[in-house]
Design an enzyme around this catalytic site. Sequence first.
Site, PDB file in Angstrom:
ATOM      1  N   ASP A 163       1.954   4.123   2.703  1.00 14.70           N
ATOM      2  CA  ASP A 163       0.760   4.973   2.078  1.00 14.70           C
ATOM      3  C   ASP A 163       1.248   6.058   1.351  1.00 14.70           C
ATOM      4  O   ASP A 163       1.453   5.828  -0.079  1.00 14.70           O
ATOM      5  CB  ASP A 163      -0.099   5.413   3.189  1.00 14.70           C
ATOM      6  N   ASP A 164       1.718   7.176   1.794  1.00 14.68           N
ATOM      7  CA  ASP A 164       2.219   8.247   1.325  1.00 14.68           C
ATOM      8  C   ASP A 164       3.423   8.927   1.941  1.00 14.68           C
ATOM      9  O   ASP A 164       3.271   9.717   2.560  1.00 14.68           O
ATOM     10  CB  ASP A 164       1.273   9.340   0.890  1.00 14.68           C
TER      11      ASP A 164
ATOM     12  N   HIS B 115      -9.637   1.152  -0.955  1.00 13.10           N
ATOM     13  CA  HIS B 115      -9.562   1.811   0.207  1.00 13.10           C
ATOM     14  C   HIS B 115     -10.854   1.898   1.017  1.00 13.10           C
ATOM     15  O   HIS B 115     -11.806   2.214   0.163  1.00 13.10           O
ATOM     16  CB  HIS B 115      -9.164   3.424   0.110  1.00 13.10           C
TER      17      HIS B 115
ATOM     18  N   HIS C  13       0.852  -1.374  -0.142  1.00 15.42           N
ATOM     19  CA  HIS C  13       0.010   0.041  -0.090  1.00 15.42           C
ATOM     20  C   HIS C  13       0.766   1.183  -0.194  1.00 15.42           C
ATOM     21  O   HIS C  13       1.056   1.776   1.026  1.00 15.42           O
ATOM     22  CB  HIS C  13      -0.979  -0.051   1.206  1.00 15.42           C
TER      23      HIS C  13
ATOM     24  N   GLU D 232     -10.840   3.743   6.299  1.00 17.82           N
ATOM     25  CA  GLU D 232      -9.932   4.765   6.701  1.00 17.82           C
ATOM     26  C   GLU D 232     -10.696   5.500   7.518  1.00 17.82           C
ATOM     27  O   GLU D 232     -10.713   5.712   8.937  1.00 17.82           O
ATOM     28  CB  GLU D 232      -9.286   5.162   5.616  1.00 17.82           C
TER      29      GLU D 232
ATOM     30  N   HIS E 214       1.277   4.793  -2.475  1.00 17.54           N
ATOM     31  CA  HIS E 214       0.802   5.430  -3.838  1.00 17.54           C
ATOM     32  C   HIS E 214       1.987   6.041  -4.274  1.00 17.54           C
ATOM     33  O   HIS E 214       2.690   7.042  -3.757  1.00 17.54           O
ATOM     34  CB  HIS E 214      -0.213   6.740  -3.312  1.00 17.54           C
TER      35      HIS E 214
HETATM   36  N1  HPA Z   1      -6.760   7.344   1.227  1.00 18.33           N
HETATM   37  C1  HPA Z   1      -7.203   7.704   0.192  1.00 18.33           C
HETATM   38  N2  HPA Z   1      -6.711   8.215  -1.009  1.00 18.33           N
HETATM   39  C2  HPA Z   1      -5.607   8.422  -0.982  1.00 18.33           C
HETATM   40  C3  HPA Z   1      -4.587   8.054   0.157  1.00 18.33           C
HETATM   41  C4  HPA Z   1      -5.278   7.374   1.365  1.00 18.33           C
HETATM   42  O1  HPA Z   1      -4.587   7.549   2.396  1.00 18.33           O
HETATM   43  N3  HPA Z   1      -3.394   8.410  -0.399  1.00 18.33           N
HETATM   44  C5  HPA Z   1      -3.434   8.840  -1.502  1.00 18.33           C
HETATM   45  N4  HPA Z   1      -4.805   8.732  -2.023  1.00 18.33           N
HETATM   46 ZN    ZN Z   2      -3.802   5.001   0.544  1.00 26.46          ZN
END
Ligand code: HPA
Ligand code: ZN
Length: 357
Positions: free
Chosen positions: A290-291, A209, A30, A212, A32
Amino acid sequence: MRRHASEGAGTTREKSVVELACGMPKAELHVHIEGTLEPGLVMSLARRNGVALAYPSEEALRAACRFRDLQSFLDLYYACASVLRTEQDFYELMVAYLRRAAADGIVHVEIFFDPQTHTARGIAFETVLRGLRRGLEAGRILGLSGRLIMCFLRHLSQAEAFAALAQAEPHLEAIDGFGLDSSERGHPPSQFAEVFARVRSLGRPVVAHAGEEGPPAYIWEALDLLKARRIDHGVRALEDPALVRRLVASRIPLTVCPLSNVRLRVFPEMTAHNLPALLRAGLCVTINSDDPAYFGGYLNDNIRAVAGAFHLSAAEWYVLARNSFEAAWVDEAQREAWTRSLDEYFARQGYPMAGRA
Ligand code: HPA
Ligand code: ZN
C-alpha cells in the site's frame, strides 16, 4: 491459528517458512508510488526544490506517522507529495521503490499514481507520467516488469475525474488501467459510475479501493457499477456472506495490505486481522504494501508481520504468491511461466506444491 505471545518468534521450522515466503517470487498489485516516498527522500527533495514543509527533520516526519484512521494518514501523504516537482523526482521515486521491490523477490508490480495530487499544484500531467514511465522502464534491468494504474481521487468530484481522464487520453498507451482511491467514507463508487464507463469504453481495466473503511455495499457498487476487476483492500467483504460467495465464484482478487490496515486502525492489531479467514473462505487474496514508507515496511515486512501473528502453512504462502500471479494483468504465457518458477522455487526449498493447494 492465532499465535500466543508466549510462543515468541516460533520454532526453527516456522522461521524457515517465513524465509520461504520472503524468498518466493511474487507480484505486488497494490502500492501507491506516492506512498513509497521515504522521509529521507522527502527531505532531500524539499531542499532540492525549495519546498517548505511543516516537518523540520526526518525524525519529525517519522514521528508524524501515527495515524488515527485513513484521513489522518492522507493529510500527511498529500503534504509530503508536494516535494515532487520535476520529471527527475518522479523517476527517482520509482527507481527507489523498484530497487526495494526487487530485493523482496517481486518480479512484477502494478503501481498506482495520483495525478490530481500533482496537477492541482501546477505540475504538468506529462511530467508525472514521463518520470514514472521512465523509472518503470529502468526497472527492467532489475528483472521487474510493471504496470501503471492511474487513480481518481474520490474526495474530489466526478467532473474533476473527467478532467483528469481528458489529460490522460492522449497518453493511454502509457496507462495500463484506472483505479479509485483516497477518502472512502462518504464517497461511494456510485459517484464515479460514468467516468469509469468512459474508462472501459477506452479499453482500460478498472480496479477500486473498497471495503477498507467503507461498508460491503461499496464493494458491491465497485463490482456492479464500475465493473472492477480487482478490489483493493476489500477486507470488510467478510461481513457479507453473499458478497463472499460472489467474490469466490468470480475469482475477483482482493489486494490486501496488512500493515496498512493495522496502522490505519482497520484492525486494532495484526493478530486481529482477517487475512487467514479471507484465505480460508477461498477468496483470491494477495498481500501488498500500500504505502510502505508510511506503514512500517515493504512487501516482505508485511509477510514477516503476518507470519509473526499467524501460523500460515507453506501451502498458504504458496497460494498467496500464486494468487498474485493469477491477479496480475499479464498474458497467460507469462502467468504460467511465473507460476512454474514459483513451483520450482517451492520444490527446491523442500516443499513440493505443484498440482496441490
Ligand atoms: N486508501 C485509500 N487511498 C489511498 C490509500 C489507501 O490505503 N493509500 C493512498 N491512497
Ligand atoms: Zn491503497
